[in-house]
Design a protein around this motif. Sequence first.
Motif, PDB file in Angstrom:
ATOM      1  N   UNK A   3     -39.725  65.009 -14.806  1.00 11.17           N
ATOM      2  CA  UNK A   3     -39.858  65.136 -13.358  1.00 11.17           C
ATOM      3  C   UNK A   3     -40.830  64.106 -12.811  1.00 11.17           C
ATOM      4  N   UNK A   4     -41.948  63.910 -13.489  1.00 11.75           N
ATOM      5  CA  UNK A   4     -42.950  62.938 -13.048  1.00 11.75           C
ATOM      6  C   UNK A   4     -42.384  61.530 -13.140  1.00 11.75           C
ATOM      7  N   UNK A   5     -41.676  61.220 -14.219  1.00 14.65           N
ATOM      8  CA  UNK A   5     -41.104  59.898 -14.401  1.00 14.65           C
ATOM      9  C   UNK A   5     -40.080  59.587 -13.331  1.00 14.65           C
ATOM     10  N   UNK A   6     -39.206  60.517 -13.011  1.00 15.24           N
ATOM     11  CA  UNK A   6     -38.203  60.264 -11.983  1.00 15.24           C
ATOM     12  C   UNK A   6     -38.841  60.143 -10.608  1.00 15.24           C
ATOM     13  N   UNK A   7     -39.924  60.874 -10.351  1.00 17.96           N
ATOM     14  CA  UNK A   7     -40.640  60.762  -9.081  1.00 17.96           C
ATOM     15  C   UNK A   7     -41.283  59.393  -8.967  1.00 17.96           C
ATOM     16  N   UNK A   8     -41.895  58.902 -10.042  1.00 23.88           N
ATOM     17  CA  UNK A   8     -42.534  57.597 -10.014  1.00 23.88           C
ATOM     18  C   UNK A   8     -41.514  56.479  -9.886  1.00 23.88           C
ATOM     19  N   UNK A   9     -40.315  56.646 -10.435  1.00 29.72           N
ATOM     20  CA  UNK A   9     -39.278  55.624 -10.311  1.00 29.72           C
ATOM     21  C   UNK A   9     -38.798  55.502  -8.872  1.00 29.72           C
ATOM     22  N   UNK A  10     -38.959  56.545  -8.076  1.00 31.10           N
ATOM     23  CA  UNK A  10     -38.540  56.515  -6.689  1.00 31.10           C
ATOM     24  C   UNK A  10     -39.544  55.776  -5.802  1.00 31.10           C
ATOM     25  N   UNK A  11     -40.731  55.452  -6.312  1.00 30.59           N
ATOM     26  CA  UNK A  11     -41.752  54.741  -5.540  1.00 30.59           C
ATOM     27  C   UNK A  11     -41.376  53.271  -5.419  1.00 30.59           C
ATOM     28  N   UNK A  12     -41.841  52.656  -4.333  1.00 31.96           N
ATOM     29  CA  UNK A  12     -41.507  51.239  -4.138  1.00 31.96           C
ATOM     30  C   UNK A  12     -42.466  50.346  -4.914  1.00 31.96           C
ATOM     31  N   UNK A  13     -42.076  49.073  -5.020  1.00 30.40           N
ATOM     32  CA  UNK A  13     -42.860  48.099  -5.772  1.00 30.40           C
ATOM     33  C   UNK A  13     -43.836  47.376  -4.849  1.00 30.40           C
ATOM     34  N   UNK A  14     -44.936  46.879  -5.432  1.00 31.20           N
ATOM     35  CA  UNK A  14     -45.896  46.055  -4.702  1.00 31.20           C
ATOM     36  C   UNK A  14     -45.229  44.726  -4.343  1.00 31.20           C
ATOM     37  N   UNK A  15     -45.685  44.119  -3.255  1.00 33.85           N
ATOM     38  CA  UNK A  15     -45.118  42.822  -2.885  1.00 33.85           C
ATOM     39  C   UNK A  15     -45.658  41.728  -3.807  1.00 33.85           C
ATOM     40  N   UNK A  16     -45.276  40.485  -3.555  1.00 38.36           N
ATOM     41  CA  UNK A  16     -45.655  39.372  -4.435  1.00 38.36           C
ATOM     42  C   UNK A  16     -47.150  39.081  -4.433  1.00 38.36           C
ATOM     43  N   UNK A  17     -47.878  39.564  -3.423  1.00 36.15           N
ATOM     44  CA  UNK A  17     -49.329  39.399  -3.385  1.00 36.15           C
ATOM     45  C   UNK A  17     -50.059  40.627  -3.925  1.00 36.15           C
ATOM     46  N   UNK A  18     -49.312  41.613  -4.425  1.00 32.77           N
ATOM     47  CA  UNK A  18     -49.916  42.836  -4.958  1.00 32.77           C
ATOM     48  C   UNK A  18     -50.391  43.782  -3.881  1.00 32.77           C
ATOM     49  N   UNK A  19     -49.701  43.804  -2.748  1.00 34.50           N
ATOM     50  CA  UNK A  19     -50.083  44.680  -1.640  1.00 34.50           C
ATOM     51  C   UNK A  19     -49.032  45.755  -1.429  1.00 34.50           C
ATOM     52  N   UNK A  20     -49.483  46.837  -0.801  1.00 30.44           N
ATOM     53  CA  UNK A  20     -48.610  47.953  -0.446  1.00 30.44           C
ATOM     54  C   UNK A  20     -48.851  48.308   1.017  1.00 30.44           C
ATOM     55  N   UNK A  21     -48.156  49.321   1.472  1.00 33.93           N
ATOM     56  CA  UNK A  21     -48.312  49.769   2.847  1.00 33.93           C
ATOM     57  C   UNK A  21     -49.613  50.524   3.065  1.00 33.93           C
ATOM     58  N   UNK A  22     -49.777  51.011   4.290  1.00 30.87           N
ATOM     59  CA  UNK A  22     -50.959  51.783   4.659  1.00 30.87           C
ATOM     60  C   UNK A  22     -51.023  53.069   3.845  1.00 30.87           C
ATOM     61  N   UNK A  23     -52.208  53.429   3.403  1.00 33.83           N
ATOM     62  CA  UNK A  23     -52.471  54.634   2.597  1.00 33.83           C
ATOM     63  C   UNK A  23     -51.734  54.621   1.261  1.00 33.83           C
ATOM     64  N   UNK A  24     -51.518  53.420   0.732  1.00 35.46           N
ATOM     65  CA  UNK A  24     -50.940  53.258  -0.600  1.00 35.46           C
ATOM     66  C   UNK A  24     -51.820  52.292  -1.378  1.00 35.46           C
ATOM     67  N   UNK A  25     -51.747  52.374  -2.692  1.00 36.51           N
ATOM     68  CA  UNK A  25     -52.489  51.455  -3.543  1.00 36.51           C
ATOM     69  C   UNK A  25     -51.520  50.855  -4.557  1.00 36.51           C
ATOM     70  N   UNK A  26     -51.703  49.554  -4.826  1.00 38.61           N
ATOM     71  CA  UNK A  26     -50.856  48.847  -5.786  1.00 38.61           C
ATOM     72  C   UNK A  26     -51.461  48.983  -7.174  1.00 38.61           C
ATOM     73  N   UNK A  27     -50.692  49.486  -8.099  1.00 42.22           N
ATOM     74  CA  UNK A  27     -51.141  49.624  -9.489  1.00 42.22           C
ATOM     75  C   UNK A  27     -50.274  48.701 -10.338  1.00 42.22           C
ATOM     76  N   UNK A  28     -50.897  47.745 -10.975  1.00 43.44           N
ATOM     77  CA  UNK A  28     -50.167  46.827 -11.841  1.00 43.44           C
ATOM     78  C   UNK A  28     -49.971  45.449 -11.246  1.00 43.44           C
ATOM     79  N   UNK A  29     -50.589  45.185 -10.102  1.00 45.75           N
ATOM     80  CA  UNK A  29     -50.486  43.859  -9.496  1.00 45.75           C
ATOM     81  C   UNK A  29     -49.123  43.598  -8.901  1.00 45.75           C
ATOM     82  N   UNK A  30     -48.818  42.315  -8.608  1.00 45.96           N
ATOM     83  CA  UNK A  30     -47.519  41.972  -8.023  1.00 45.96           C
ATOM     84  C   UNK A  30     -46.374  42.501  -8.888  1.00 45.96           C
ATOM     85  N   UNK A  31     -45.433  43.171  -8.253  1.00 43.32           N
ATOM     86  CA  UNK A  31     -44.324  43.781  -8.985  1.00 43.32           C
ATOM     87  C   UNK A  31     -44.671  45.135  -9.569  1.00 43.32           C
ATOM     88  N   UNK A  32     -45.908  45.590  -9.361  1.00 43.44           N
ATOM     89  CA  UNK A  32     -46.333  46.908  -9.854  1.00 43.44           C
ATOM     90  C   UNK A  32     -45.801  48.013  -8.957  1.00 43.44           C
TER      91      UNK A  32
END
Length: 77
Positions: free
Chosen positions: A32-61
């Motif tokens: 269940x946790x794995x499928x939930x995490x797969x539904x999350x979006x990826x960080x952009x090429x600069x390693x950024x995410x939207x408001x109230x989100x954090x990028x884990x793993x750098x660009x493409x994370x």
Amino acid sequence: MKMSWIRGMGLLVATLGLAACGGPIEEESVTDVTSTEQALRMCDLQGRCGTNEVCVGGPGGTCYPCGKYPQYCELAR
């Protein structure tokens, strides 16, 4: 007569005790946790995410929303 009153009180206490427990705590399974995490979006090429989100793993994370995954937002601070 006295024994039935005591037995009735014991039954009442036992019933209330079981009702207060609420049953076992159900935890999310690993799949269940794995499928939930797969539904999350990826960080952009600069390693950024939207408001109230954090990028884990750098660009493409993975972008983790702070409301649902506060442990990742606490690590980024």
